[in-house]
Design an enzyme around this catalytic site. Structure first.
Site, short mmCIF file in Angstrom:
data_model
loop_
_atom_site.label_atom_id
_atom_site.label_comp_id
_atom_site.label_asym_id
_atom_site.label_seq_id
_atom_site.Cartn_x
_atom_site.Cartn_y
_atom_site.Cartn_z
N ASP A 140 0.94 -1.16 -0.02
CA ASP A 140 -0.06 0.14 -0.15
C ASP A 140 0.83 1.19 0.11
O ASP A 140 0.54 2.09 -0.58
CB ASP A 140 -0.98 -0.10 1.30
CG ASP A 140 -1.67 -1.34 1.09
OD1 ASP A 140 -2.63 -1.45 0.32
OD2 ASP A 140 -1.51 -2.02 2.10
N HIS A 161 -4.70 -3.55 5.42
CA HIS A 161 -4.22 -3.86 4.10
C HIS A 161 -5.53 -3.53 3.12
O HIS A 161 -6.67 -3.85 3.51
CB HIS A 161 -3.81 -5.14 3.79
CG HIS A 161 -3.22 -5.61 2.41
ND1 HIS A 161 -2.79 -4.59 1.69
CD2 HIS A 161 -3.84 -6.52 1.58
CE1 HIS A 161 -2.67 -5.14 0.39
NE2 HIS A 161 -3.12 -6.24 0.42
N1 LIG Z 1 -0.18 -8.61 1.42
C1 LIG Z 1 -0.06 -8.21 0.32
O1 LIG Z 1 -0.05 -7.11 -0.01
C2 LIG Z 1 -0.10 -9.17 -0.94
C3 LIG Z 1 0.14 -8.60 -2.26
C4 LIG Z 1 0.01 -9.62 -3.29
C5 LIG Z 1 -0.31 -11.00 -3.04
N2 LIG Z 1 -0.70 -11.52 -1.68
C6 LIG Z 1 -1.10 -12.69 -1.39
O2 LIG Z 1 0.08 -13.45 -1.31
C7 LIG Z 1 -0.09 -15.04 -1.40
C8 LIG Z 1 0.57 -15.68 -2.51
O3 LIG Z 1 0.51 -14.96 -3.67
P1 LIG Z 1 1.01 -15.70 -5.09
O4 LIG Z 1 0.81 -14.67 -6.09
O5 LIG Z 1 2.59 -15.90 -4.87
O6 LIG Z 1 0.36 -16.93 -5.10
P2 LIG Z 1 0.71 -18.51 -5.83
O7 LIG Z 1 -0.36 -19.11 -5.90
O8 LIG Z 1 1.30 -17.97 -7.13
O9 LIG Z 1 1.74 -19.08 -4.94
C9 LIG Z 1 1.22 -19.32 -3.65
C10 LIG Z 1 2.28 -20.57 -3.25
O10 LIG Z 1 1.76 -21.27 -1.93
C11 LIG Z 1 1.99 -22.64 -1.96
N3 LIG Z 1 1.45 -23.11 -0.91
C12 LIG Z 1 -0.21 -23.47 -0.73
N4 LIG Z 1 -0.33 -24.34 0.28
C13 LIG Z 1 0.73 -24.27 0.93
C14 LIG Z 1 1.19 -24.78 2.16
N5 LIG Z 1 0.36 -25.49 3.02
N6 LIG Z 1 2.47 -24.65 2.46
C15 LIG Z 1 3.24 -24.22 1.89
N7 LIG Z 1 3.24 -23.75 0.57
C16 LIG Z 1 1.95 -23.64 0.11
C17 LIG Z 1 1.44 -23.14 -3.48
O11 LIG Z 1 1.93 -24.28 -3.83
C18 LIG Z 1 2.06 -21.94 -4.21
O12 LIG Z 1 3.25 -22.29 -4.60
C19 LIG Z 1 -1.88 -14.96 -1.81
O13 LIG Z 1 -2.60 -15.20 -0.57
C20 LIG Z 1 -1.90 -13.59 -2.08
O14 LIG Z 1 -3.06 -13.08 -2.10
C21 LIG Z 1 -0.55 -10.46 -0.43
O1 LIG Z 2 -5.27 -7.83 -4.46
C1 LIG Z 2 -4.71 -8.95 -4.28
O2 LIG Z 2 -5.42 -9.80 -3.94
C2 LIG Z 2 -3.29 -9.05 -3.90
C3 LIG Z 2 -2.86 -8.04 -2.88
O3 LIG Z 2 -3.80 -7.95 -1.66
C4 LIG Z 2 -2.87 -6.61 -3.42
O4 LIG Z 2 -3.23 -5.52 -2.91
O5 LIG Z 2 -2.27 -6.54 -4.54
#
Ligand SMILES: NC(=O)c1ccc[n+]([C@@H]2O[C@H](COP(=O)([O-])OP(=O)(O)OC[C@H]3O[C@@H](n4cnc5c(N)ncnc54)[C@H](O)[C@@H]3O)[C@@H](O)[C@H]2O)c1
Ligand SMILES: O=C(O)C[C@H](O)C(=O)O
Length: 322
Positions: free
Chosen positions: A166, A192
């Site tokens: 953010d 967030h």
């Molecule tokens: N906080 C933020 O600002 C923010 C920003 C972007 C994404 N996210 C979040 O981050 C997370 C990951 O995003 P991504 O794009 O890498 O997703 P992705 O699906 O590409 O990767 C997630 C990974 O987690 C693994 N996984 C699932 N269950 C698991 C477990 N029990 N133990 C270990 N690994 C496991 C999967 O195999 C996969 O490789 C999502 O929940 C997404 O919403 C948060």
């Molecule tokens: O938007 C999403 O689901 C991922 C993350 O929380 C973001 O703000 O980009």
């Protein structure tokens, strides 16, 4: 780096031999969209001596691949062995949003995943700083905190919800408004995404229109990306960039560098809520000092955000207590 028997010499070994010092770090969910570029970038960080990658799929592949980068690293296939002795854990594990979904729709799957990983942390590395990225962060932080409370070994200030995307977005959109992000102080507080509130600090000020623009772009930044990728993922590269920035700040905190200040969603007393995102000063055990909100330009928006946040926190806590 290789030793004579062909095994990898980590930077921790280098430290024993008078080489550069470093910290041990684990990435959980390392084979995913964010995990892979994050693993690559952390492997290049001079403050990281050992990097453990864990995922339920393809962790050996990612580990083998980045192990050919000529810096210290090793992969671990079991959650507990991946976490043992670790100083900093980044949790990315779980599912991501598709167009039309809210972050809250991820709760049912990601809540259980985050609980299992945090149980592993409580056993294997209870003193580690945890950067929790898995969504919905406003729910997963209270879940993680409840797990750590049960273990009674963790300091609540070690648990840091990563809301820095953010702030990164805010720095980006401030430039579109014709301002220099280095010259304005706009901490993004609350939680967030939909419940984050950019609060501009004097002497800088925004017009009503500028505030509306900035708030909408930040609160909807994630959805902008989810829709643009048409189902292929959510923010990935901008999040990997942000995760590196935040992890680096935590590593500098671990090293006890002075004046490392970032925004994060953390156990807090600055409002009546048990968790709140504000600026914090990072230290050896995570959030060393939590900054007060100070004068506010955004009281009404903040009250609305607090009501929504309170419901998220309650749902997270109930998930563990039920
Ligand atoms: N906080 C933020 O600002 C923010 C920003 C972007 C994404 N996210 C979040 O981050 C997370 C990951 O995003 P991504 O794009 O890498 O997703 P992705 O699906 O590409 O990767 C997630 C990974 O987690 C693994 N996984 C699932 N269950 C698991 C477990 N029990 N133990 C270990 N690994 C496991 C999967 O195999 C996969 O490789 C999502 O929940 C997404 O919403 C948060
Ligand atoms: O938007 C999403 O689901 C991922 C993350 O929380 C973001 O703000 O980009």
């Amino acid at each position: 780096m290789k030793v004579e028997d062909g095994s990898t010499l980590s930077r921790a070994d280098c430290r024993a031999k008078g080489g550069p010092p470093g910290f041990k770090m684990a990435i959980v969910g390392a084979a995913g969209g964010i995990g892979q570029p994050l693993a690559m970038l952390m492997k290049m960080n001079p403050l990281v001596s050992v990097l453990h990658l864990y995922d339920v799929v393809n962790a050996p592949g990612v580990t083998a691949d980045i192990s050919h980068m000529d810096t210290g690293c090793c992969g671990k296939l079991q959650l507990e062995s991946a976490l043992t002795g670790i100083d900093l854990v980044i949790i990315l594990a779980g599912v991501l949003r598709k167009p039309g979904m809210t972050r809250d729709d991820l709760f049912n799957i990601n809540a259980g995943i985050v609980r299992t990983i945090c149980e592993g942390i409580a056993k294997a590395c209870p003193k580690a700083i945890v950067n929790l990225i898995s969504n919905p962060v406003n729910f997963t932080i209270p879940i993680a905190a409840e797990v750590f409370k049960k273990g009674d070994t963790c300091d609540p200030k070690q648990l840091l919800g990563v809301t820095m995307l953010d702030v990164v977005r805010e720095n980006t959109f401030v430039v579109i408004l014709g301002l220099d992000p280095r010259e304005v102080d706009v901490p993004v507080v609350g939680g967030h995404a939909e419940v984050d509130v950019p609060v501009v600090k004097p002497p800088c000020s925004f017009t009503k229109e500028e505030t509306e623009y900035l708030t909408n772009r930040i609160q909807n930044g994630g959805t902008e990306v989810v829709e643009a990728t048409v189902g292929a993922g959510s923010a990935t590269l901008s999040m990997a960039y942000t995760a590196v920035k935040f992890a680096y700040a935590c590593l500098r905190g671990l090293r006890e560098d002075a004046g490392v200040v970032e925004c994060t969603f953390v156990a807090s007393e600055v409002t009546e809520l048990p968790f709140f995102a504000t600026k914090v000063r990072l230290g050896r055990s995570g959030a060393k000092e939590i900054y007060q909100l100070g004068p506010l330009n955004e009281k009404i928006r903040l009250e609305k955000a607090k009501t929504e946040l309170a419901a998220s926190i309650q749902k997270g806590v109930s998930f563990i207590k039920k």
